[in-house]
Design a protein around this motif. Structure first.
Motif, PDB file in Angstrom:
ATOM      1  N   LEU A  58      59.892  60.738  13.781  1.00  0.00           N
ATOM      2  CA  LEU A  58      58.556  60.323  14.220  1.00  0.00           C
ATOM      3  C   LEU A  58      57.621  61.534  14.129  1.00  0.00           C
ATOM      4  CD1 LEU A  58      57.359  57.678  15.361  1.00  0.00           C
ATOM      5  CD2 LEU A  58      57.720  58.592  17.640  1.00  0.00           C
ATOM      6  N   GLY A  59      57.651  62.154  12.925  1.00  0.00           N
ATOM      7  CA  GLY A  59      56.803  63.316  12.698  1.00  0.00           C
ATOM      8  C   GLY A  59      55.571  62.910  11.900  1.00  0.00           C
ATOM      9  N   THR A  60      55.180  63.744  10.927  1.00  0.00           N
ATOM     10  CA  THR A  60      53.967  63.455  10.142  1.00  0.00           C
ATOM     11  C   THR A  60      54.032  62.038   9.560  1.00  0.00           C
ATOM     12  OG1 THR A  60      53.787  65.771   9.541  1.00  0.00           O
ATOM     13  CG2 THR A  60      52.610  64.219   8.146  1.00  0.00           C
ATOM     14  N   VAL A  61      55.105  61.730   8.862  1.00  0.00           N
ATOM     15  CA  VAL A  61      55.190  60.430   8.188  1.00  0.00           C
ATOM     16  C   VAL A  61      55.608  59.331   9.173  1.00  0.00           C
ATOM     17  CG1 VAL A  61      56.146  59.190   6.219  1.00  0.00           C
ATOM     18  CG2 VAL A  61      55.858  61.667   6.077  1.00  0.00           C
ATOM     19  N   VAL A 117      64.602  60.585  17.456  1.00  0.00           N
ATOM     20  CA  VAL A 117      63.850  61.846  17.411  1.00  0.00           C
ATOM     21  C   VAL A 117      64.760  62.964  17.906  1.00  0.00           C
ATOM     22  CG1 VAL A 117      61.500  60.928  17.685  1.00  0.00           C
ATOM     23  CG2 VAL A 117      62.906  61.340  19.709  1.00  0.00           C
ATOM     24  N   ARG A 118      64.318  64.206  17.685  1.00  0.00           N
ATOM     25  CA  ARG A 118      65.099  65.342  18.169  1.00  0.00           C
ATOM     26  C   ARG A 118      64.817  65.547  19.656  1.00  0.00           C
ATOM     27  NH1 ARG A 118      64.816  69.328  13.544  1.00  0.00           N
ATOM     28  NH2 ARG A 118      62.639  68.828  13.895  1.00  0.00           N
ATOM     29  N   ASP A 119      63.526  65.325  20.036  1.00  0.00           N
ATOM     30  CA  ASP A 119      63.120  65.575  21.423  1.00  0.00           C
ATOM     31  C   ASP A 119      62.280  64.396  21.907  1.00  0.00           C
ATOM     32  OD1 ASP A 119      62.012  66.379  23.765  1.00  0.00           O
ATOM     33  OD2 ASP A 119      60.933  68.118  22.945  1.00  0.00           O
ATOM     34  N   LYS A 166      58.892  65.081  23.731  1.00  0.00           N
ATOM     35  CA  LYS A 166      57.800  65.799  23.043  1.00  0.00           C
ATOM     36  C   LYS A 166      56.511  64.962  23.124  1.00  0.00           C
ATOM     37  CE  LYS A 166      57.371  67.323  18.232  1.00  0.00           C
ATOM     38  NZ  LYS A 166      58.235  67.594  17.085  1.00  0.00           N
ATOM     39  N   ARG A 192      53.418  63.266  21.616  1.00  0.00           N
ATOM     40  CA  ARG A 192      53.025  62.794  20.276  1.00  0.00           C
ATOM     41  C   ARG A 192      51.517  62.531  20.295  1.00  0.00           C
ATOM     42  NH1 ARG A 192      58.122  63.253  17.705  1.00  0.00           N
ATOM     43  NH2 ARG A 192      59.533  63.205  19.455  1.00  0.00           N
ATOM     44  N   GLY A 201      64.084  64.213   7.069  1.00  0.00           N
ATOM     45  CA  GLY A 201      64.156  65.403   6.223  1.00  0.00           C
ATOM     46  C   GLY A 201      65.534  66.036   6.352  1.00  0.00           C
ATOM     47  N   LYS A 256      63.421  63.331  -0.655  1.00  0.00           N
ATOM     48  CA  LYS A 256      63.808  63.591  -2.069  1.00  0.00           C
ATOM     49  C   LYS A 256      65.093  64.363  -2.182  1.00  0.00           C
ATOM     50  CE  LYS A 256      60.105  65.148  -0.481  1.00  0.00           C
ATOM     51  NZ  LYS A 256      58.873  65.852  -0.262  1.00  0.00           N
ATOM     52  N   GLY A 311      50.187  68.850   7.474  1.00  0.00           N
ATOM     53  CA  GLY A 311      51.417  68.044   7.327  1.00  0.00           C
ATOM     54  C   GLY A 311      51.875  67.877   5.888  1.00  0.00           C
ATOM     55  N   GLU A 316      57.108  70.879   3.347  1.00  0.00           N
ATOM     56  CA  GLU A 316      58.451  70.567   3.808  1.00  0.00           C
ATOM     57  C   GLU A 316      58.681  71.329   5.119  1.00  0.00           C
ATOM     58  OE1 GLU A 316      60.470  68.251   2.168  1.00  0.00           O
ATOM     59  OE2 GLU A 316      58.439  68.036   1.390  1.00  0.00           O
ATOM     60  N   GLY A 330      50.949  64.107   2.681  1.00  0.00           N
ATOM     61  CA  GLY A 330      50.136  63.852   3.874  1.00  0.00           C
ATOM     62  C   GLY A 330      50.535  62.529   4.494  1.00  0.00           C
ATOM     63  N   THR A 389      51.763  59.051   2.174  1.00  0.00           N
ATOM     64  CA  THR A 389      53.215  58.827   2.217  1.00  0.00           C
ATOM     65  C   THR A 389      53.525  57.532   2.957  1.00  0.00           C
ATOM     66  OG1 THR A 389      53.340  61.230   2.356  1.00  0.00           O
ATOM     67  CG2 THR A 389      55.387  60.032   2.634  1.00  0.00           C
TER      68      THR A 389
HETATM   69  P1  NAP Z   1      58.372  66.120  10.261  1.00  0.00           P
HETATM   70  O1  NAP Z   1      56.936  66.032  10.588  1.00  0.00           O
HETATM   71  O2  NAP Z   1      59.052  67.416  10.410  1.00  0.00           O
HETATM   72  O3  NAP Z   1      59.147  65.006  11.126  1.00  0.00           O
HETATM   73  C1  NAP Z   1      60.530  64.935  11.192  1.00  0.00           C
HETATM   74  C2  NAP Z   1      60.918  63.994  12.328  1.00  0.00           C
HETATM   75  O4  NAP Z   1      62.318  63.822  12.323  1.00  0.00           O
HETATM   76  C3  NAP Z   1      60.539  64.478  13.711  1.00  0.00           C
HETATM   77  O5  NAP Z   1      60.095  63.392  14.482  1.00  0.00           O
HETATM   78  C4  NAP Z   1      61.838  65.025  14.292  1.00  0.00           C
HETATM   79  O6  NAP Z   1      61.949  64.824  15.701  1.00  0.00           O
HETATM   80  C5  NAP Z   1      62.856  64.140  13.602  1.00  0.00           C
HETATM   81  N1  NAP Z   1      64.133  64.829  13.352  1.00  0.00           N
HETATM   82  C6  NAP Z   1      64.373  65.790  12.432  1.00  0.00           C
HETATM   83  N2  NAP Z   1      65.669  66.119  12.455  1.00  0.00           N
HETATM   84  C7  NAP Z   1      66.260  65.370  13.401  1.00  0.00           C
HETATM   85  C8  NAP Z   1      67.587  65.250  13.882  1.00  0.00           C
HETATM   86  N3  NAP Z   1      68.573  65.992  13.409  1.00  0.00           N
HETATM   87  N4  NAP Z   1      67.839  64.340  14.850  1.00  0.00           N
HETATM   88  C9  NAP Z   1      66.831  63.583  15.359  1.00  0.00           C
HETATM   89  N5  NAP Z   1      65.562  63.652  14.920  1.00  0.00           N
HETATM   90  C10 NAP Z   1      65.272  64.529  13.967  1.00  0.00           C
HETATM   91  O7  NAP Z   1      58.634  65.681   8.746  1.00  0.00           O
HETATM   92  P2  NAP Z   1      57.721  64.783   7.789  1.00  0.00           P
HETATM   93  O8  NAP Z   1      56.670  65.615   7.155  1.00  0.00           O
HETATM   94  O9  NAP Z   1      57.311  63.533   8.511  1.00  0.00           O
HETATM   95  O10 NAP Z   1      58.761  64.445   6.603  1.00  0.00           O
HETATM   96  C11 NAP Z   1      59.809  63.530   6.800  1.00  0.00           C
HETATM   97  C12 NAP Z   1      60.463  63.245   5.442  1.00  0.00           C
HETATM   98  O11 NAP Z   1      59.495  62.715   4.548  1.00  0.00           O
HETATM   99  C13 NAP Z   1      61.039  64.482   4.724  1.00  0.00           C
HETATM  100  O12 NAP Z   1      62.195  64.104   4.043  1.00  0.00           O
HETATM  101  C14 NAP Z   1      59.951  64.863   3.737  1.00  0.00           C
HETATM  102  O13 NAP Z   1      60.454  65.539   2.603  1.00  0.00           O
HETATM  103  C15 NAP Z   1      59.448  63.480   3.356  1.00  0.00           C
HETATM  104  N6  NAP Z   1      58.078  63.478   2.830  1.00  0.00           N
HETATM  105  C16 NAP Z   1      57.080  64.065   3.526  1.00  0.00           C
HETATM  106  C17 NAP Z   1      55.793  64.038   3.037  1.00  0.00           C
HETATM  107  C18 NAP Z   1      54.649  64.681   3.771  1.00  0.00           C
HETATM  108  O14 NAP Z   1      53.554  64.716   3.228  1.00  0.00           O
HETATM  109  N7  NAP Z   1      54.859  65.166   4.982  1.00  0.00           N
HETATM  110  C19 NAP Z   1      55.529  63.409   1.810  1.00  0.00           C
HETATM  111  C20 NAP Z   1      56.578  62.784   1.120  1.00  0.00           C
HETATM  112  C21 NAP Z   1      57.854  62.822   1.643  1.00  0.00           C
HETATM  113  P3  NAP Z   1      60.965  65.560  16.753  1.00  0.00           P
HETATM  114  O15 NAP Z   1      59.624  64.939  16.508  1.00  0.00           O
HETATM  115  O16 NAP Z   1      61.496  65.218  18.088  1.00  0.00           O
HETATM  116  O17 NAP Z   1      61.000  67.013  16.393  1.00  0.00           O
END
Ligand code: NAP
Ligand code: HSE
Length: 583
Positions: free
Chosen positions: A268-271, A293-295, A298, A300, A332, A356, A437, A440, A552, A556
């Motif tokens: 539940l991060g950026t995407v 989620v990890r936390d 947290k 949001r 990720g 990816k 956002g 990676e 972004g 996404t």
């Molecule tokens: P992000 O903002 O870092 O969010 C990751 C989320 O996953 C967070 O909510 C985190 O929890 C949770 N998480 C991570 N590891 C975990 C674990 N081991 N156990 C439980 N929860 C976990 O990442 P993002 O930018 O959204 O990207 C997510 C995926 O989409 C990645 O594979 C990335 O390559 C892909 N992607 C991203 C974009 C982009 O523009 N951002 C574009 C295309 C593809 P917490 O919130 O509690 O920390």
């Protein structure tokens, strides 16, 4: 045959009742782009705007037609601008054409004119640059250049006229999923003690004129019959529709009950936050059963509404046991994601992922599990953000051999290069990208070219099949670049872009990834900030260009949601019975 055919989609006032509905139009347009089509979106004024404007005009007594036409046309202009803004926010490359540019000429009455000319060449040119062109329905220009209208419901006629002149397909989007034998509202049927109204699967033009006038403008129906123009009437997001044309009239089978897809979100991060927010727009289609989620404590972003604390968990097992039918993996990284995706697929759950690295490193093994258990692994969002690169390449490869492709596939580096040339140091520029956002979790994967190399491999698999060996002739990111190189490029009217390319060679595939000097005025040089750009070459020498925002939250989210809506439609259609009844 065009590499990407054109679809004309018309969004009426009943579909675009207000600003919030624009998102539904965006998703519908994106659905066409995923089918490797380009889109001309014809829009009516939002909701009751036209009635409100008519009310305003009535204050002045009897209206003079030229002034009234001009006043009413402002409703369509506003809708065009708002839809373009909504598309651009979703990262979809979009142009707009106003009535003058569109060149839609009419004769006859200023308020109820007949269209006779259009600048089709200009629309085609715009569609080469952007995959979507948004134009006003209902409005044209008469021979003196005055604003003219096509009569009540005239956007239907605009759409059909455009489709005819462009040789395009046409779908009129309404608040019903087709033409019915009578008003399909269940309470009407109950009040008159009638069975549920039946939807037509196909309607011959003559029959459409007899029964369809309440749904499609009669003038538009006459135009379609006169020009033997086939088209569809349907609802945004639905698979069901009525096809109007040369086929004999038939009723559709009764629709199965609506099915909600129970989902678990992993991340539940950026995407993840964007996807969660968009899912809330489809309460009849999706239900979120659990969120990993990890936390879970947290904070949001509050803009995404209150999160039900019962839904969020840190326990992966609880997510898989939540009774979900599909998971959306947005964590990720590889190890946790591969473990959970593998277990989900083994249980027969469908999976949508944006990861990816996961698909490149573990895709083959995961696909094998999916095919054993009959589940699906969809990953549109792994490449291109809101640019449906993988879908387009697959469509293209199914009809013509692809010779190669070249482009900008990593948004962070493109964005960083732009800020470096503005004078930022690397740390500051990367900080800006992280804050938005785009990066990676570990931005070194962007900077050293790993993320771009993963994407190149995924596009290569879509273009040439999974079994073809890739030989890297060069593989570098932008981390070794120095400020002097950017300055020296700038001094000679050039800029630096991280360019990925891949081409068929006699023995397999040759790939390159490296920073390259390109003229500022070139296609790659004009790719700014978070944009991606792909030029795909076919063996017969044609080139197809795709562009749009590659990273972004919202771009996404658009791609992830595209996969989820496809899953939902697949489940809906498999639930429908097959009986057909002739009229
Ligand atoms: P992000 O903002 O870092 O969010 C990751 C989320 O996953 C967070 O909510 C985190 O929890 C949770 N998480 C991570 N590891 C975990 C674990 N081991 N156990 C439980 N929860 C976990 O990442 P993002 O930018 O959204 O990207 C997510 C995926 O989409 C990645 O594979 C990335 O390559 C892909 N992607 C991203 C974009 C982009 O523009 N951002 C574009 C295309 C593809 P917490 O919130 O509690 O920390
Ligand atoms: N970090 C990636 C990029 C996200 O910048 O392109 C989109 O895949």
């Amino acid at each position: 045959v065009s590499l990407r055919p054109i679809s004309v989609l018309k969004f009426g006032s009943s579909v675009l009742a207000g600003r919030r509905d624009l998102k539904h139009a965006v998703h519908e347009i994106y659905r066409e782009l995923r089918e490797a089509r380009r889109v001309v979106a014809v829009v009516s004024a939002l909701g009751r705007t036209t009635d409100r404007l008519l009310g305003e005009a009535r204050h002045f007594g009897e209206s003079e037609p030229a002034a009234l036409a001009l006043l009413l046309s402002t409703g369509e202009s506003r809708a065009v601008a708002l839809l373009a803004l909504a598309l651009q926010r979703a990262g979809i490359s979009t142009s707009i054409l106003d009535p003058e540019q569109l060149g839609l000429r009419t004769h006859g009455s200023l308020l109820d004119g007949e269209p006779f000319a259009l600048d089709a060449a200009l629309i085609r040119r715009e569609l080469e640059l952007s995959s979507v062109v948004v134009v006003p329905g209902f409005v044209g220009r008469d021979s003196s250049g005055a604003t003219s209208l096509l009569g009540r419901g005239g956007s239907d006629l605009s759409a059909l006229f455009l489709a005819h002149r462009l040789g395009a397909s046409c779908r009129l989007l309404k608040d019903v999923d087709g033409v019915y034998e009578r008003d399909p509202a269940p309470d009407r049927a109950a009040a008159c003690a009638l069975p549920r109204a039946r939807r037509y699967a196909t309607l011959a033009w003559d029959d459409a004129l007899a029964v369809g006038g309440a749904v499609v403008q009669t003038k538009a129906l006459r135009f379609a019959r006169e020009h033997a123009l086939e088209f569809e009437v349907g609802r945004v997001g639905a698979a069901a529709h009525t096809r109007i044309g040369s086929e004999a009239t038939r009723f559709a089978p009764a629709d199965g009950p609506p099915r909600r897809l129970r989902l678990a979100l992993l991340g539940l991060g950026t995407v993840g936050l964007g996807v969660h927010r968009e899912l809330q727009r489809f309460p009849e289609r999706f239900e979120v059963a659990s969120i990993l989620v990890r936390d879970r404590f947290k904070r949001r972003a509050s803009a995404f509404g209150e999160l039900d604390p019962e839904l969020a968990t840190q326990d992966p097992a609880a997510v898989l046991d939540s009774g979900c039918e599909a998971i959306v993996e947005l964590l990720g990284g590889v190890s946790t994601a591969a473990d959970l995706v593998g277990r989900a697929l083994e249980r027969g759950l469908d999976v949508v992922t944006a990861n990816k690295q996961l698909v490149v490193e573990r895709g083959a093994a995961l696909e094998a599990v999916a095919s054993r258990s009959g589940s699906l692994l969809l990953h549109s969002a792994t490449v291109g953000g809101a640019v449906p690169v993988l879908e387009t390449v697959r469509h293209l490869a199914a009809t013509r051999p692809i010779a190669g492709f070249e482009g900008i596939v990593n948004s962070t580096t493109n964005f960083v290069l732009e800020w470096l040339s503005e004078g930022d140091d690397l740390e500051t520029a990367v900080g800006r990208a992280r804050w938005r956002g785009y990066c990676e979790a570990d931005p070194r994967l962007d900077l050293d070219g790993t993320d771009a190399a993963h994407k190149l491999e995924l596009v290569a698999r879509a273009a040439f099949g999974g079994g073809v060996a890739v030989r890297w002739l060069e593989r570098r990111g932008i981390d070794g670049l120095c400020a002097g190189e950017l300055q020296s490029a700038g001094a000679s009217g050039e800029t630096i872009r991280l360019v990925a390319s891949c081409a068929r060679a006699t023995w397999g595939l040759e790939a390159r990834l490296a920073p390259r000097r390109v003229p500022c005025s070139s296609l790659l040089g004009r790719t700014r900030g978070v944009e991606n750009c792909f030029a795909i070459r076919t063996h017969d020498g044609e080139t197809l260009v795709l562009r749009g925002k590659g990273a972004g939250r919202w771009p996404t989210t658009e791609a992830v949601l595209g996969d989820l809506l496809e899953l939902s439609r697949l489940r809906q259609s498999s639930a429908a019975p097959v009986e057909e009844v002739a009229r």
